[in-house]
Write a protein that holds these residues in place. Structure first.
Motif, PDB file in Angstrom:
ATOM      1  N   ILE A 124     -13.123   9.091  -1.188  1.00  0.00           N
ATOM      2  CA  ILE A 124     -12.476   8.858  -2.485  1.00  0.00           C
ATOM      3  C   ILE A 124     -13.379   9.302  -3.645  1.00  0.00           C
ATOM      4  CG2 ILE A 124     -11.564   7.023  -3.991  1.00  0.00           C
ATOM      5  CD1 ILE A 124     -10.907   5.471  -1.390  1.00  0.00           C
TER       6      ILE A 124
ATOM      7  N   ASN B  58      -6.914   1.975  -3.266  1.00  0.00           N
ATOM      8  CA  ASN B  58      -5.602   1.653  -3.828  1.00  0.00           C
ATOM      9  C   ASN B  58      -4.673   1.445  -2.634  1.00  0.00           C
ATOM     10  OD1 ASN B  58      -2.973   1.799  -4.683  1.00  0.00           O
ATOM     11  ND2 ASN B  58      -3.341   3.340  -6.243  1.00  0.00           N
ATOM     12  N   ASN B  59      -4.153   0.244  -2.479  1.00  0.00           N
ATOM     13  CA  ASN B  59      -3.388  -0.086  -1.273  1.00  0.00           C
ATOM     14  C   ASN B  59      -1.880  -0.136  -1.502  1.00  0.00           C
ATOM     15  OD1 ASN B  59      -6.117  -1.994  -1.190  1.00  0.00           O
ATOM     16  ND2 ASN B  59      -5.754  -0.819   0.656  1.00  0.00           N
ATOM     17  N   GLU B  60      -1.445   0.378  -2.654  1.00  0.00           N
ATOM     18  CA  GLU B  60      -0.019   0.321  -2.994  1.00  0.00           C
ATOM     19  C   GLU B  60       0.843   0.933  -1.878  1.00  0.00           C
ATOM     20  OE1 GLU B  60       2.124  -0.759  -4.977  1.00  0.00           O
ATOM     21  OE2 GLU B  60       3.741   0.695  -5.135  1.00  0.00           O
ATOM     22  N   SER B  61       1.832   0.178  -1.423  1.00  0.00           N
ATOM     23  CA  SER B  61       2.756   0.685  -0.407  1.00  0.00           C
ATOM     24  C   SER B  61       4.038  -0.131  -0.454  1.00  0.00           C
ATOM     25  CB  SER B  61       2.115   0.562   0.981  1.00  0.00           C
ATOM     26  OG  SER B  61       2.887   1.248   1.934  1.00  0.00           O
TER      27      SER B  61
ATOM     28  N   GLY C 211      -3.999   5.569   7.290  1.00  0.00           N
ATOM     29  CA  GLY C 211      -4.055   5.016   5.937  1.00  0.00           C
ATOM     30  C   GLY C 211      -2.792   4.180   5.737  1.00  0.00           C
TER      31      GLY C 211
ATOM     32  N   SER D   2      -2.327   0.940   5.042  1.00  0.00           N
ATOM     33  CA  SER D   2      -2.343  -0.199   4.126  1.00  0.00           C
ATOM     34  C   SER D   2      -1.885  -1.471   4.858  1.00  0.00           C
ATOM     35  CB  SER D   2      -1.499   0.102   2.884  1.00  0.00           C
ATOM     36  OG  SER D   2      -1.665  -0.934   1.944  1.00  0.00           O
TER      37      SER D   2
ATOM     38  N   GLU E  19       4.403   1.283   6.061  1.00  0.00           N
ATOM     39  CA  GLU E  19       4.757   2.616   6.564  1.00  0.00           C
ATOM     40  C   GLU E  19       5.031   2.621   8.082  1.00  0.00           C
ATOM     41  OE1 GLU E  19       2.804   6.366   4.972  1.00  0.00           O
ATOM     42  OE2 GLU E  19       1.799   6.156   6.901  1.00  0.00           O
TER      43      GLU E  19
ATOM     44  N   PHE F  34      -3.746   2.967  11.363  1.00  0.00           N
ATOM     45  CA  PHE F  34      -5.106   2.528  11.023  1.00  0.00           C
ATOM     46  C   PHE F  34      -5.364   2.602   9.529  1.00  0.00           C
ATOM     47  CE2 PHE F  34      -6.089   7.072  11.589  1.00  0.00           C
ATOM     48  CZ  PHE F  34      -6.994   7.321  10.578  1.00  0.00           C
ATOM     49  N   ASP F  35      -6.346   1.824   9.104  1.00  0.00           N
ATOM     50  CA  ASP F  35      -6.759   1.819   7.705  1.00  0.00           C
ATOM     51  C   ASP F  35      -8.240   1.438   7.662  1.00  0.00           C
ATOM     52  OD1 ASP F  35      -5.017   1.759   4.884  1.00  0.00           O
ATOM     53  OD2 ASP F  35      -6.968   0.758   4.732  1.00  0.00           O
TER      54      ASP F  35
ATOM     55  N   ASP G  59      -9.399  -0.562   5.329  1.00  0.00           N
ATOM     56  CA  ASP G  59      -9.484  -1.857   4.658  1.00  0.00           C
ATOM     57  C   ASP G  59      -9.020  -2.984   5.606  1.00  0.00           C
ATOM     58  OD1 ASP G  59      -9.136  -4.101   3.094  1.00  0.00           O
ATOM     59  OD2 ASP G  59      -8.280  -3.016   1.389  1.00  0.00           O
TER      60      ASP G  59
ATOM     61  N   GLY H  49     -10.147   1.979  11.052  1.00  0.00           N
ATOM     62  CA  GLY H  49     -10.665   3.333  11.209  1.00  0.00           C
ATOM     63  C   GLY H  49     -10.832   4.033   9.878  1.00  0.00           C
ATOM     64  N   ASN H  50     -11.543   5.161   9.947  1.00  0.00           N
ATOM     65  CA  ASN H  50     -11.837   5.949   8.754  1.00  0.00           C
ATOM     66  C   ASN H  50     -11.357   7.381   8.999  1.00  0.00           C
ATOM     67  OD1 ASN H  50     -12.990   7.368   6.618  1.00  0.00           O
ATOM     68  ND2 ASN H  50     -14.929   6.229   6.719  1.00  0.00           N
TER      69      ASN H  50
ATOM     70  N   ARG I 152       0.112   9.551   4.097  1.00  0.00           N
ATOM     71  CA  ARG I 152       0.739   9.745   2.793  1.00  0.00           C
ATOM     72  C   ARG I 152       0.028   8.932   1.712  1.00  0.00           C
ATOM     73  NH1 ARG I 152       6.762   8.452   3.261  1.00  0.00           N
ATOM     74  NH2 ARG I 152       5.864   6.408   3.656  1.00  0.00           N
ATOM     75  N   ASN I 153      -0.144   9.584   0.577  1.00  0.00           N
ATOM     76  CA  ASN I 153      -0.715   8.913  -0.597  1.00  0.00           C
ATOM     77  C   ASN I 153      -2.133   8.406  -0.359  1.00  0.00           C
ATOM     78  OD1 ASN I 153       1.871   9.158  -2.056  1.00  0.00           O
ATOM     79  ND2 ASN I 153       2.569   7.770  -0.465  1.00  0.00           N
ATOM     80  N   VAL I 154      -2.877   9.163   0.405  1.00  0.00           N
ATOM     81  CA  VAL I 154      -4.288   8.871   0.652  1.00  0.00           C
ATOM     82  C   VAL I 154      -5.138  10.040   0.139  1.00  0.00           C
ATOM     83  CG1 VAL I 154      -5.999   8.176   2.371  1.00  0.00           C
ATOM     84  CG2 VAL I 154      -3.586   7.701   2.804  1.00  0.00           C
TER      85      VAL I 154
HETATM   86  C1  LIG Z   1      -1.994   4.133  -1.493  1.00  0.00           C
HETATM   87  S1  LIG Z   1      -2.197   3.491   0.133  1.00  0.00           S
HETATM   88  C2  LIG Z   1      -0.926   4.386   0.989  1.00  0.00           C
HETATM   89  C3  LIG Z   1      -0.284   3.567   2.098  1.00  0.00           C
HETATM   90  C4  LIG Z   1       0.849   4.300   2.829  1.00  0.00           C
HETATM   91  N1  LIG Z   1       0.361   5.438   3.539  1.00  0.00           N
HETATM   92  C5  LIG Z   1       1.940   4.673   1.873  1.00  0.00           C
HETATM   93  O1  LIG Z   1       2.100   5.860   1.555  1.00  0.00           O
HETATM   94  O2  LIG Z   1       2.659   3.783   1.402  1.00  0.00           O
HETATM   95  C6  LIG Z   1      -3.704   4.309   0.657  1.00  0.00           C
HETATM   96  C7  LIG Z   1      -4.368   3.648   1.847  1.00  0.00           C
HETATM   97  O3  LIG Z   1      -5.367   4.528   2.375  1.00  0.00           O
HETATM   98  C8  LIG Z   1      -6.474   3.754   2.786  1.00  0.00           C
HETATM   99  N2  LIG Z   1      -7.681   4.601   2.845  1.00  0.00           N
HETATM  100  C9  LIG Z   1      -8.400   5.105   1.801  1.00  0.00           C
HETATM  101  N3  LIG Z   1      -9.439   5.814   2.256  1.00  0.00           N
HETATM  102  C10 LIG Z   1      -9.376   5.771   3.612  1.00  0.00           C
HETATM  103  C11 LIG Z   1     -10.174   6.328   4.643  1.00  0.00           C
HETATM  104  N4  LIG Z   1     -11.264   7.081   4.375  1.00  0.00           N
HETATM  105  N5  LIG Z   1      -9.833   6.091   5.930  1.00  0.00           N
HETATM  106  C12 LIG Z   1      -8.731   5.317   6.225  1.00  0.00           C
HETATM  107  N6  LIG Z   1      -7.937   4.771   5.279  1.00  0.00           N
HETATM  108  C13 LIG Z   1      -8.256   4.993   3.990  1.00  0.00           C
HETATM  109  C14 LIG Z   1      -6.563   2.660   1.744  1.00  0.00           C
HETATM  110  O4  LIG Z   1      -7.283   1.532   2.205  1.00  0.00           O
HETATM  111  C15 LIG Z   1      -5.083   2.356   1.479  1.00  0.00           C
HETATM  112  O5  LIG Z   1      -4.623   1.290   2.265  1.00  0.00           O
END
Ligand SMILES: C[S@@+](CC[C@H](N)C(=O)[O-])C[C@H]1O[C@@H](n2cnc3c(N)ncnc32)[C@H](O)[C@@H]1O
Length: 277
Positions: A26, A76-79, A114, A116, A120, A144-145, A147, A199-200, A218-220
């Motif tokens: 990020i 940002n965890n918006e979903s 990602g 959240s 999803e 996976f996420d 957070d 996971g990352n 999506r949205n990551v």
């Molecule tokens: C805005 S949310 C999107 C959630 C869902 N994909 C959606 O579109 O509604 C972004 C998510 O990506 C996760 N995230 C951010 N960096 C990440 C990483 N390096 N590895 C895994 N997850 C990550 C955040 O913790 C967050 O929950």
């Protein structure tokens, strides 16, 4: 008593960006400096330090200890359920039938990367039930996420009305049980098949060895540096099987970024087909 709120200098922003992008992918551009300040200030207070540079040095010293709260502060965890509906609509019988041809017989594997708090992958689980009925295919969904806090929420599967804002009243009734405190619990039959993991995206070891017919991420990437996006897509080369599909958020694009993913129209949206040239 000194009550002035600490502010972040340009040098401090650059240091935090280096650390945050290396670890999470990020990036906070200059115009988001105030947002980063606001998100990190509670961490300064919790660690009894007054300046951002002190918090930065503390992270240098022992990142592991502060990793959980830092992750929660900067992501940002918006979903919400059925976000960007057209992508769910695209997964109709024809699309799934085509996918099945190149995949493991009798099984479809999806990944929500990602994820959240689970909106999803649970939306996928709900929407795939219809077309999969009568196709005698098993559905497996991994999610996976980074957070842990939001993963715990995902496993609880209890949501505030905001997460259900794209659903009609009848969909709400069909998929959820309304609880006395105003929240909604996902019915148990829609929770089967979904497995949550920590996971990352930057770590090739996350769910290593598992290969999917379809990956939703999506949205990551919208918050990622170019380098982190490239690394993530490199990792997806091993996660999406040849012939499989990658779906990104509507404001994210990897057109021309990787020779193994080719943009293609699927239903009314764009997805990326994993090709094996
Ligand atoms: C805005 S949310 C999107 C959630 C869902 N994909 C959606 O579109 O509604 C972004 C998510 O990506 C996760 N995230 C951010 N960096 C990440 C990483 N390096 N590895 C895994 N997850 C990550 C955040 O913790 C967050 O929950």
């Amino acid at each position: 008593m000194d009550t002035e709120l600490p502010s972040m200098s340009s040098e401090e922003l650059a240091l935090f960006n280096e650390l945050i992008s290396n670890h999470f992918g990020i990036h906070f551009p200059e115009h988001k400096r105030k947002i980063l300040e606001t998100r990190l200030r509670p961490r300064l207070r919790a660690n009894h330090v007054r300046r951002f540079i002190d918090y930065y040095l503390l992270l240098q010293f022992d990142l592991e200890l502060e990793l959980g709260p830092l992750t929660q502060a900067i992501t940002n965890n918006e979903s919400y359920f059925f976000r960007e509906t057209l992508q769910f609509d695209a997964l109709d019988m024809k699309c799934l039938d085509d996918l099945q041809k190149g995949g493991e017989p009798g099984r479809l594997r999806f990944l929500s990367a990602g994820c959240s708090s689970g909106e999803e992958p649970y939306s996928l689980n709900i929407c795939l039930r219809g077309p999969l009925q009568g196709m005698s295919r098993d559905l497996m969904i991994d999610a996976f996420d980074i957070d842990q806090n939001h993963l715990a929420k995902a496993r609880r599967a209890i949501y505030q009305p905001n997460s259900l804002r794209a659903l009609s009243p009848s969909q709400k009734r069909m998929y959820f049980t309304a609880l006395e405190d105003g929240s909604f619990e996902l019915r148990s039959r829609f929770r089967h098949n979904v497995d949550f993991h920590h996971g990352n995206l930057l770590d090739a070891e996350t769910l290593s060895g598992r290969v999917y017919d379809v990956v939703f991420c999506r949205n990551v990437l919208i918050y990622f540096t170019d380098e982190a996006t490239r690394k993530t897509i490199d990792n997806f080369v091993h996660k999406v099987r040849p012939g499989g599909l990658l779906f990104l958020g509507h404001s994210e694009s990897i057109i021309g970024l990787h020779s193994k993913f080719q943009a293609e129209r699927v239903g009314q949206c764009i997805a990326y087909r994993r090709v094996d040239p």
